[in-house]
Design an enzyme around this catalytic site. Structure first.
Site, mmCIF file in Angstrom:
data_model
loop_
_atom_site.group_PDB
_atom_site.id
_atom_site.type_symbol
_atom_site.label_atom_id
_atom_site.label_comp_id
_atom_site.label_asym_id
_atom_site.label_seq_id
_atom_site.Cartn_x
_atom_site.Cartn_y
_atom_site.Cartn_z
ATOM 1 N N ASN A 86 80.102 -38.679 47.486
ATOM 2 C CA ASN A 86 80.491 -38.626 46.081
ATOM 3 C C ASN A 86 81.975 -38.950 45.985
ATOM 4 O OD1 ASN A 86 77.972 -37.864 44.994
ATOM 5 N ND2 ASN A 86 78.331 -35.713 45.516
ATOM 6 N N GLY A 92 80.662 -36.307 40.608
ATOM 7 C CA GLY A 92 80.364 -34.924 40.963
ATOM 8 C C GLY A 92 81.158 -34.400 42.138
ATOM 9 N N GLN A 93 82.191 -35.146 42.570
ATOM 10 C CA GLN A 93 83.000 -34.637 43.687
ATOM 11 C C GLN A 93 83.787 -33.411 43.233
ATOM 12 O OE1 GLN A 93 85.862 -37.368 45.409
ATOM 13 N NE2 GLN A 93 86.199 -36.063 47.195
ATOM 14 N N HIS A 99 83.694 -35.846 52.473
ATOM 15 C CA HIS A 99 82.517 -35.232 53.090
ATOM 16 C C HIS A 99 81.298 -36.080 52.795
ATOM 17 C CE1 HIS A 99 83.267 -33.470 49.116
ATOM 18 N NE2 HIS A 99 81.954 -33.417 48.968
ATOM 19 N N LEU A 100 80.493 -36.253 53.820
ATOM 20 C CA LEU A 100 79.248 -37.009 53.700
ATOM 21 C C LEU A 100 78.098 -36.013 53.599
ATOM 22 C CD1 LEU A 100 77.910 -39.838 53.791
ATOM 23 C CD2 LEU A 100 77.679 -39.512 56.263
ATOM 24 N N HIS A 101 77.347 -36.103 52.502
ATOM 25 C CA HIS A 101 76.156 -35.265 52.363
ATOM 26 C C HIS A 101 75.018 -35.900 53.152
ATOM 27 C CE1 HIS A 101 77.471 -32.840 48.746
ATOM 28 N NE2 HIS A 101 78.268 -33.887 48.588
#
Ligand code: AMP
Ligand code: ZN
Length: 113
Positions: A86, A92-93, A99-101
């Site tokens: 994001n 929505g960050q 960070h990688l979801h």
């Protein structure tokens, strides 16, 4: 970054459920999981997001994807999984350490919300 939540997790000053760690990355379970597997893969280097990353961060950004694939394989997500960066508030960050979801373990719809 002393005031960064995810830097504090890397340093062990805030607890997290660690999934994986190597010299460049740290991965842990998302505190508010959106799928049976919801892991965050973060670089140990404090990078804010994709749009403010430097060209020299390119390998690290891609490497997080390979870490996600490794975790997905370990979790048996042969049927598929989703990785998401994001970028910015409109996406929505909420935490401004890259960070990688990694999401998997349930069917994913497209387009995403
Ligand atoms: P994003 O909305 O893309 O910035 O993602 C931030 C993610 O961090 C969200 O999915 C949160 O649930 C997750 N999160 C926030 N605080 C923590 C924490 N202390 N431990 C684990 N995950 C967290
Ligand atoms: Zn940070």
């Amino acid at each position: 970054m002393s005031d960064c939540l995810f830097c504090k997790i890397i340093d062990g000053n805030i607890p997290a459920k660690k999934v994986y760690e190597d010299d460049r990355t740290f991965a842990f379970q998302d505190i508010n999981p959106q799928a049976p597997t919801h892991v965050l893969i973060i670089p140990k280097k404090h990078v804010v997001d994709i749009k403010s990353a430097a060209p020299g961060d390119a390998e690290l950004i891609g490497y997080c994807q390979l870490v996600a694939a490794k975790i997905a394989k370990e979790r048996g997500l042969e049927g598929g999984f989703r990785t998401v960066y994001n970028v910015g508030p409109d996406a929505g960050q909420t935490v401004f350490h890259l960070h990688l979801h990694l999401l998997g373990g349930r069917p994913m719809t497209w387009p995403p919300g």
